[in-house]
Structure formats: C-alpha cells, structure tokens
Design a protein around this motif. Structure first.
Motif, mmCIF file in Angstrom:
data_model
loop_
_atom_site.group_PDB
_atom_site.id
_atom_site.type_symbol
_atom_site.label_atom_id
_atom_site.label_comp_id
_atom_site.label_asym_id
_atom_site.label_seq_id
_atom_site.Cartn_x
_atom_site.Cartn_y
_atom_site.Cartn_z
ATOM 1 N N THR A 135 0.833 -1.208 0.000
ATOM 2 C CA THR A 135 0.000 0.000 0.000
ATOM 3 C C THR A 135 0.871 1.264 0.000
ATOM 4 O O THR A 135 0.415 2.321 -0.402
ATOM 5 N N CYS A 136 2.124 1.143 0.481
ATOM 6 C CA CYS A 136 3.010 2.313 0.482
ATOM 7 C C CYS A 136 3.694 2.472 -0.883
ATOM 8 O O CYS A 136 3.776 3.575 -1.400
ATOM 9 N N ASP A 137 4.215 1.382 -1.418
ATOM 10 C CA ASP A 137 5.177 1.504 -2.507
ATOM 11 C C ASP A 137 4.672 1.005 -3.865
ATOM 12 O O ASP A 137 5.359 1.155 -4.873
ATOM 13 N N PHE B 296 -3.579 -6.779 -4.718
ATOM 14 C CA PHE B 296 -3.575 -5.309 -4.624
ATOM 15 C C PHE B 296 -2.626 -4.712 -5.678
ATOM 16 O O PHE B 296 -2.950 -3.737 -6.350
ATOM 17 N N ALA C 31 2.504 2.092 -5.865
ATOM 18 C CA ALA C 31 2.251 3.131 -6.879
ATOM 19 C C ALA C 31 3.484 3.435 -7.736
ATOM 20 O O ALA C 31 3.358 4.017 -8.811
ATOM 21 N N PHE C 32 4.677 3.035 -7.273
ATOM 22 C CA PHE C 32 5.880 3.287 -8.067
ATOM 23 C C PHE C 32 6.025 2.283 -9.223
ATOM 24 O O PHE C 32 6.972 2.360 -9.991
ATOM 25 N N TYR C 33 5.126 1.311 -9.275
ATOM 26 C CA TYR C 33 5.278 0.246 -10.272
ATOM 27 C C TYR C 33 4.139 0.214 -11.283
ATOM 28 O O TYR C 33 3.732 -0.841 -11.732
ATOM 29 N N ARG C 34 3.600 1.393 -11.609
ATOM 30 C CA ARG C 34 2.553 1.467 -12.632
ATOM 31 C C ARG C 34 3.143 0.963 -13.963
ATOM 32 O O ARG C 34 4.217 1.408 -14.386
ATOM 33 N N ASP D 170 11.086 -5.273 -12.330
ATOM 34 C CA ASP D 170 11.415 -3.883 -11.960
ATOM 35 C C ASP D 170 11.442 -3.715 -10.441
ATOM 36 O O ASP D 170 11.918 -2.695 -9.941
ATOM 37 N N ARG E 45 -3.281 -3.615 -9.467
ATOM 38 C CA ARG E 45 -3.775 -2.280 -9.831
ATOM 39 C C ARG E 45 -2.733 -1.477 -10.578
ATOM 40 O O ARG E 45 -3.051 -0.597 -11.357
#
Ligand SMILES: Cc1cc2nc3c(=O)[nH]c(=O)nc-3n(C[C@H](O)[C@H](O)[C@H](O)COP(=O)(O)OP(=O)(O)OC[C@H]3O[C@@H](n4cnc5c(N)ncnc54)[C@H](O)[C@@H]3O)c2cc1C
Lengths: 324, 82
Positions: free
Chosen positions: A138-140, A164, A142-145, A235, A167
């Motif tokens: 939940t913290c990190d 999760f 978003a860096f892997y879009r 990544d 997403r």
C-alpha cells in the motif's frame, strides 16, 4: 517524557489489540499511556481493504479502521505517544520501561507489539531496500505502474498483496517455496488474475539473490527444488514470507518467549511476570486476525482491571471463565 | 529554521498519515504531493530521495538547504523540523 509518576497502565504498541484494550481501560477510568513506534493502527493501517472484520458489510479500508479505533480510544482519554519501547526492567516492584522518550514506570503493562515482516536474508535484499525491494504494497505499489514485479511468498499476505499490486503492475511473478497456502477465498480470487494473465505462479522456487544496479533491481534469481537456478526479470520485488514477533525489547527481561519469540501467556493473558499481559499477534497461539486481536485486547483490559484491583486469580490453562 | 516542508504521499499509505499527523500536532504546515493524483511527479520523488517509497518528506531550510527523510522515521524527522 521521563517522569517520577507510576502510571496505571502502559501499553506497548497502538495496533488493533492495543487500541481495543485502551478503549476498555480508559472507559473504566484507568489512566492509559500507549507507545507506538510506527503507524497508529498497526498492520491493519497498512492493509488496503479488510473484508472480514465484523460489522463492515462492504469491507473497510485499513486506514479508516485505524483512524476510527484511534479516535474512539482518544475520546475516552487514551494518551498515545509516538515513540519506541527499547527495553523493560522487570526486576523492580513495578516494571520500568526504557523508551526513546526516556524512562517510565507502570503498575500494569500490556504488550501488544504485533509482528513485522520476515526478511529472506538473500544478497541484494538489504542493499536494494526501498530501491526495488519492498515490504509494504500500500506504500510503494504506486511506483510500479505498468511495470513488472516479483512477489516472494505464498501465504495470505503474499496473495492479498499481489492482488492489490495488480492495480499498478503490468504483470506479477509470484515465487513460492512450496505451495500456495492462502485461504480458499483468496485462492479463488487469485485464480481470476492467473486466468487473465496478470499473475503467474512459480511453485518450488526459493529466492537466492536480488540483482540490481544504480537504477535499482532488474532480476531475481530463484532456485528450484532440484537446485537449478532460474532468473526472473523484474522492476521490483515485494517480499511477504511470513511474520516475526516484535519482542526484541523483551530479550533481557523475565517475560518468557517461545522459541520463535512469541510471548507465552496463561488464560488471563498474563505473561510469566505478574502484572505484565500480552494480546494480539505477538502472543503465542494468536490467530493473526484483527477481530481476534481486538477481542484479546478487550479481554486483557478486563483482566488488567482485575489485577489493578487485586482481584485477578491465577489462571490454569484449562480453567473455564464463567461470568458471574 | 524551516522554510517549507513537502511530503510525497499516496492514498493508501499509512506511514504518510503518520508524518502528516506528526507535523499537524506540532503546528507545522506542509505541502502534500499525492502521487496517485499526480503520477507524473513520481520521478521527482524518486530523484530527490533515491528511493521508490512514500512518504518522502523534503524539509527546506531558510538557507535553501534541503533535508530529505525517507519513510516514517521520527529519529530523522524530529531533528529536521525542529
Ligand atoms: C498484508 C496483510 C494483510 C492482512 N489482512 C487482514 C485481513 O484482511 N483481516 C484480518 O483480520 N487481519 C488481516 N491481517 C492481520 C492483521 O493485520 C493483524 O492480525 C492485526 O493487525 C494484529 O493486531 P495487533 O494489534 O496484535 O498488532 P499490529 O497490528 O502488528 O500492531 C502492533 C503495533 O505495535 C507497534 N510496536 C511494535 N514494537 C514496538 C515497540 N517496541 N515500541 C512501540 N511500538 C511498537 C508496531 O509499530 C505496531 O503498530 C493482515 C496482515 C497483513 C500483514
């Protein structure tokens, strides 16, 4: 914070077990001081959606549940201090705690410090921490879009967090040492992501190395049960291989721990030291759920009240508790 | 002396809430860059900290020097803002 006062109750941690206990004790007018070194709400606060906590028919965001618990405890007077308990001294009449804010003394102590993520210990894990190696989706996440990820682990947390992460990530390889051990509900949900090609499971793979360069991680090396090495381009890596109890600060105390570091308690949730109680995930035999952590917090609070009033009877493990 | 504070956050990050709560409790203002709402600023957060995580707290002092705190780390945050 160092003071000469002897507090009535100090709680170590401010996760669901601690906050539930604090709601009960403060409503009973027991002065309650909590120490939290991380997030108020504990592991529940860093979980996206909680679907099985009773009373929330549509599920609840972990952060919202944490905030409600905190507000409720503070409404009745709980005092939450942001700081870490580093050690406890059980050799005196009342336990003494060494904290990042100084020393405090308390008549009763509740340990509700939960667990932290286990580390794999493989080369590269420490070196690339937060630069490609992560423990909090939940913290990190978003860096892997639109990027590729490897998740290591096959239990409830690994599967829940992989779902999760879909997403953001374009594809996730889950490396599992033996087999998927998540609950059936989660496994069913996982299957839909396997079917649509978002997740691939690799069974019988143990991590051997996390490889990277100045730009971060680019590969995970795994080993099959036959000793063959396999490479997974990625990544980033999220590691969920289980939990270990947060009990390092108890190592030199008289509080008995089992061989994994969990705290042994009796039927009153009292530890081997009088007046020191434990509740939630840190307790030997805990079921590692928010509902049970909250329930144990409530039980511990009621037993602490009896202790402070000099009415707590020693409990045998087989003893049945019957309400008067 | 602190000139301004910027925190890079995401919607689901519990540790970000803790940094914001700490600063609010100390009566300190801050600018928030929510990376879910502004995904194009992820590279900026990464460049400034060298890390792919949130919260990233950037404390700019009056002499324009910057202190960057990765994660929720009170032992670094407290001296940086006081
Ligand atoms: C990814 C994931 C998903 C989950 N999903 C669910 C779910 O859907 N449903 C469910 O019921 N359960 C779920 N769980 C389990 C649930 O989060 C835990 O069972 C619950 O949070 C345990 O509560 P606790 O209060 O015992 O401990 P924790 O929540 O771990 O809280 C303990 C707190 O103590 C603090 N602490 C530790 N040591 C110290 C110290 N020395 N000084 C000060 N503070 C300290 C920690 O920072 C922490 O905040 C999940 C867990 C994970 C990891």
């Amino acid at each position: 914070m160092s003071d000469n006062k002897t507090h009535q109750l100090v709680i170590v941690g401010a996760g669901p077990a601690a906050l539930s206990a604090a709601i009960y004790t403060t409503r009973e007018d027991i002065e309650t001081l909590l120490f939290e070194k991380g997030v108020v709400g504990g592991l529940a606060a860093v979980t996206d959606i909680i679907d099985n906590y009773p009373g929330f028919a549509q599920g609840v965001h972990g952060l919202d549940l944490a905030e409600s618990l905190r507000t409720q405890a503070e409404r009745f007077g709980a005092n939450i201090t942001l700081g870490e308990v580093l050690a406890i001294d059980t050799s005196t009449k009342y336990p003494k705690l060494l904290t990042t804010d100084g020393q405090v003394r308390t008549k009763a102590l509740l340990i509700a410090t939960g667990c932290d993520y286990k580390k794999t210990g493989v080369p590269g894990e420490q070196e690339y921490y937060a630069r490609g190696v992560h423990y909090c989706a939940t913290c990190d996440g978003a860096f892997y879009r639109d990027k590729k990820l490897v998740v290591i682990g096959g239990g409830n947390s690994a599967v829940q967090e992989s779902i999760f992460l879909t997403r953001f990530a374009s594809h996730i390889d889950i490396l599992v040492r033996s087999k998927i051990k998540a609950s059936e509900v989660l496994q069913k949900e996982l299957q839909t992501y396997i079917d649509n090609g978002k997740i691939t499971i690799h069974l019988g793979i143990s991590p051997k190395e996390i490889v990277g360069n100045e730009d971060g991680v680019y590969e995970v090396v795994g080993q099959t049960t036959k000793g063959e090495l396999k490479k997974y381009q990625t990544d980033g890596v999220f590691i969920f291989i289980g939990l270990q109890p947060n009990t390092n600060f108890l190592i030199n105390s008289q509080v008995e721990l089992d061989r994994y570091g969990f705290i042994a308690t009796d039927g009153n949730l009292e530890t081997t030291v009088k007046g020191i109680f434990a509740a939630g995930d840190v307790r030997k035999g805990a079921t590692m759920q928010i509902a049970s952590a909250s329930g144990e917090g409530a039980t511990a609070a009621l037993k602490i009240r009896e202790y402070l009033e000099g009415r707590l009877h020693t409990s045998e493990p087989r003893e049945l508790e019957v309400n008067p | 002396m602190v000139k301004n504070i910027t925190i890079f956050t995401t919607n689901t990050c519990g540790y970000c809430q803790m940094v914001k709560k700490y600063l609010t409790a100390k009566g300190m203002g801050y600018d928030e860059v929510n990376l879910d709402q502004h995904p194009h600023r992820r590279a900026e957060a990464q460049n400034i900290s060298g890390a792919m995580t949130v919260p990233i707290t950037v404390v700019t002092k009056t002499d324009d020097t910057k202190e960057v705190i990765v994660g929720y780390n009170l032992s670094k945050l407290v001296p940086a803002v006081n």
